[in-house]
Design a protein around this motif. Structure first.
Motif, mmCIF file in Angstrom:
data_model
loop_
_atom_site.group_PDB
_atom_site.id
_atom_site.type_symbol
_atom_site.label_atom_id
_atom_site.label_comp_id
_atom_site.label_asym_id
_atom_site.label_seq_id
_atom_site.Cartn_x
_atom_site.Cartn_y
_atom_site.Cartn_z
ATOM 1 N N MET A 84 0.816 -1.182 0.000
ATOM 2 C CA MET A 84 0.000 0.000 0.000
ATOM 3 C C MET A 84 0.866 1.253 0.000
ATOM 4 S SD MET A 84 -2.939 -1.281 2.608
ATOM 5 C CE MET A 84 -2.142 -2.787 3.136
ATOM 6 N N ARG A 85 1.801 1.308 0.947
ATOM 7 C CA ARG A 85 2.666 2.477 1.005
ATOM 8 C C ARG A 85 3.583 2.540 -0.209
ATOM 9 N NH1 ARG A 85 5.530 2.302 6.552
ATOM 10 N NH2 ARG A 85 5.860 0.199 5.832
ATOM 11 N N ALA A 86 3.968 1.390 -0.705
ATOM 12 C CA ALA A 86 4.843 1.367 -1.866
ATOM 13 C C ALA A 86 4.159 1.957 -3.095
ATOM 14 C CB ALA A 86 5.285 -0.063 -2.168
ATOM 15 N N HIS A 87 2.842 1.947 -3.086
ATOM 16 C CA HIS A 87 2.074 2.483 -4.217
ATOM 17 C C HIS A 87 1.536 3.882 -3.941
ATOM 18 C CE1 HIS A 87 2.365 -1.329 -6.244
ATOM 19 N NE2 HIS A 87 2.003 -1.928 -5.124
ATOM 20 N N PRO A 125 -0.388 -9.137 6.013
ATOM 21 C CA PRO A 125 -0.460 -8.676 7.405
ATOM 22 C C PRO A 125 0.606 -7.648 7.758
ATOM 23 C CG PRO A 125 0.347 -10.929 7.309
ATOM 24 C CD PRO A 125 -0.105 -10.567 5.936
ATOM 25 N N GLY A 126 1.783 -7.763 7.197
ATOM 26 C CA GLY A 126 2.846 -6.800 7.482
ATOM 27 C C GLY A 126 2.496 -5.403 7.015
ATOM 28 N N GLU A 127 1.924 -5.301 5.844
ATOM 29 C CA GLU A 127 1.496 -3.999 5.322
ATOM 30 C C GLU A 127 0.358 -3.438 6.155
ATOM 31 O OE1 GLU A 127 2.370 -1.832 2.786
ATOM 32 O OE2 GLU A 127 4.203 -2.998 2.621
ATOM 33 N N ALA A 128 -0.575 -4.302 6.528
ATOM 34 C CA ALA A 128 -1.694 -3.849 7.362
ATOM 35 C C ALA A 128 -1.176 -3.335 8.702
ATOM 36 C CB ALA A 128 -2.693 -4.984 7.569
ATOM 37 N N LEU A 151 -7.883 -0.267 2.746
ATOM 38 C CA LEU A 151 -7.182 -1.356 2.061
ATOM 39 C C LEU A 151 -6.518 -2.298 3.062
ATOM 40 C CD1 LEU A 151 -5.541 0.519 -0.951
ATOM 41 C CD2 LEU A 151 -7.334 -1.225 -1.050
ATOM 42 N N ALA A 152 -5.970 -1.739 4.122
ATOM 43 C CA ALA A 152 -5.331 -2.565 5.153
ATOM 44 C C ALA A 152 -6.347 -3.519 5.773
ATOM 45 C CB ALA A 152 -4.695 -1.686 6.221
ATOM 46 N N GLU A 153 -7.528 -3.005 6.072
ATOM 47 C CA GLU A 153 -8.573 -3.853 6.669
ATOM 48 C C GLU A 153 -8.950 -5.005 5.741
ATOM 49 O OE1 GLU A 153 -11.243 -1.221 9.622
ATOM 50 O OE2 GLU A 153 -11.505 -0.742 7.500
ATOM 51 N N ARG A 154 -8.985 -4.738 4.458
ATOM 52 C CA ARG A 154 -9.419 -5.748 3.498
ATOM 53 C C ARG A 154 -8.309 -6.707 3.095
ATOM 54 N NH1 ARG A 154 -12.270 -1.326 3.112
ATOM 55 N NH2 ARG A 154 -14.482 -1.360 2.682
ATOM 56 N N SER A 155 -7.068 -6.354 3.366
ATOM 57 C CA SER A 155 -5.966 -7.200 2.907
ATOM 58 C C SER A 155 -5.154 -7.807 4.054
ATOM 59 C CB SER A 155 -5.051 -6.398 1.981
ATOM 60 O OG SER A 155 -4.449 -5.333 2.686
#
Length: 88
Positions: A1-4, A23-26, A14-18
């Motif tokens: 997410m942050r990379a984009h 899990p690391g990105e969330a 997006l974190a909630e859905r992924s």
């Protein structure tokens, strides 16, 4: 997410859905949100931050969760109401 370059509410949604796949990105998004809430101050924000912190436990080991909570206690030691709500 942050990379984009996804930030703010969209990143949180997006974190909630992924969580299951990333899990690391969330966790990174949730950690950023916790910081924002605690820095903003106020018991409502502290309570929301603590709910997020509690929810993060399902995405990592109990040891990692305890370490994270400990680091928050040290980092935000001057935020006495936050520490109280966090349980320490």
């Amino acid at each position: 997410m942050r990379a984009h370059g996804v930030i703010g509410r969209l990143a949180f949604a997006l974190a909630e859905r992924s969580e299951a796949r990333h899990p690391g990105e969330a966790l990174a998004v949730y950690t950023t949100r916790v910081d924002e809430l605690v820095f903003a101050g106020g018991n409502g924000n502290y309570e929301e931050a603590c709910r997020l912190i509690a929810g993060m436990a399902r995405l990592r080991s109990a040891e990692d969760q305890a370490g994270h909570a400990g680091r928050l206690r040290v980092r935000f030691k001057t935020k006495r109401n936050f520490i109280k709500i966090l349980g320490g």
